[in-house]
Scaffold this active site. Structure first.
Site, short mmCIF file in Angstrom:
data_model
loop_
_atom_site.label_atom_id
_atom_site.label_comp_id
_atom_site.label_asym_id
_atom_site.label_seq_id
_atom_site.Cartn_x
_atom_site.Cartn_y
_atom_site.Cartn_z
N GLY A 1 -12.92 -3.94 2.19
CA GLY A 1 -14.03 -4.73 1.68
C GLY A 1 -15.27 -3.87 1.52
O GLY A 1 -15.57 -3.03 2.37
N GLU B 1 0.81 -1.21 0.00
CA GLU B 1 0.00 0.00 0.00
C GLU B 1 0.85 1.27 0.00
O GLU B 1 0.33 2.36 -0.29
CB GLU B 1 -0.93 0.00 1.21
N MET C 1 -9.36 -2.38 8.76
CA MET C 1 -8.85 -2.67 10.09
C MET C 1 -8.02 -1.55 10.72
O MET C 1 -7.43 -1.78 11.78
CB MET C 1 -8.03 -3.96 10.05
N GLU C 2 -7.98 -0.37 10.11
CA GLU C 2 -7.13 0.68 10.67
C GLU C 2 -7.75 2.08 10.69
O GLU C 2 -7.42 2.89 11.56
CB GLU C 2 -5.80 0.78 9.88
N ASP D 1 -12.40 -6.53 -2.22
CA ASP D 1 -13.28 -7.68 -2.08
C ASP D 1 -14.65 -7.19 -1.64
O ASP D 1 -14.83 -6.00 -1.34
CB ASP D 1 -12.71 -8.69 -1.09
#
Length: 232
Positions: free
Chosen positions: A79, A13, A176-177, A200
């Site tokens: 996602g 990333e 998640m962050e 996704d």
């Protein structure tokens, strides 16, 4: 003077952004490498924070304390929680929320961290506008929307969990962050935005789709972040 902290959870990333740095100087702190330099004439610090909310918040606070950043951009993949966001599309945060916080027994809203007085952490309007402008000018065929990021310490790959997050938070993507970075920026008074490319659909297909599309999604996101710098 503008100095932009750019955070990604994984090397893929941030690798292309690190490759664009002029006169980079690396500072190691808390197991992370903070790469300071210039991209397009703008002072930046590019860092891989690692996966999860603790790593992300620790990284953001170091950017504030040690590097005195004036803005924070979180780049990466996510996602989709919105049927209008497909793999390869871009989500620009209007705000971010913790989907794995639950203190409702004490009359807090689902997702609200106690005693903060806020559940959603609002992104900076100017950074949102800069992201929209850059997509329109440099990647006009790229589908995007401005929406809500939901963060938690779990990879969402279940339709049941996905639907629960959508119901509770009306969020557009899950990762998640972002919310931890947003909370840190909010508490420090630093403007932020989260830019996420969809890798996704956060359902039963996520385990199969994610490895296939994460690299391309991360590249889209990093290109947008680099384009944004000249607009800040």
């Amino acid at each position: 003077m503008v100095k932009v902290g750019i955070i990604g959870a994984m090397e893929l990333e941030v690798s292309s952004l690190k490759g664009q740095l002029k006169d980079p100087v690396v500072t190691k702190k808390a197991g992370m490498e903070f790469n300071a330099g210039r991209i397009g004439g703008i002072d930046v610090v590019v860092v891989r924070c690692g996966i999860g909310k603790v790593n992300a918040s620790l990284c953001a606070q170091i950017l504030c304390d040690l590097f005195d950043v004036t803005h924070i951009i979180n780049t990466g993949v996510a996602g989709s929680l919105n049927n209008d966001l497909n793999i390869g599309d871009i989500l620009i945060s209007k705000d971010a929320v913790h989907h794995d916080v639950d203190v409702t027994i004490f009359n807090y809203k689902i997702g609200e961290v106690p005693q903060l007085g806020v559940r959603e952490f609002p992104a900076d309007a100017h950074l949102i506008e800069a992201a929209e402008k850059c997509i329109s000018q440099t990647q006009p065929d790229l589908n995007f929307r401005v929406g809500r990021v939901a963060s938690g310490d779990q990879f969402i790959s279940s339709s049941e969990v996905k639907n629960r997050i959508i119901t509770n938070f009306e969020a557009d993507c899950a990762e998640m962050e972002g919310a931890s970075i947003a909370q840190c920026a909010y508490l420090n008074g630093v403007p932020f935005v989260i830019i996420r490319a969809i890798s996704d659909k956060a359902d039963g297909s996520a385990e199969e789709d994610y490895p296939t599309f994460e690299k391309a999604a991360a590249r889209h996101c990093a290109k947008l972040v680099a384009d944004m710098l000249k607009e800040i």
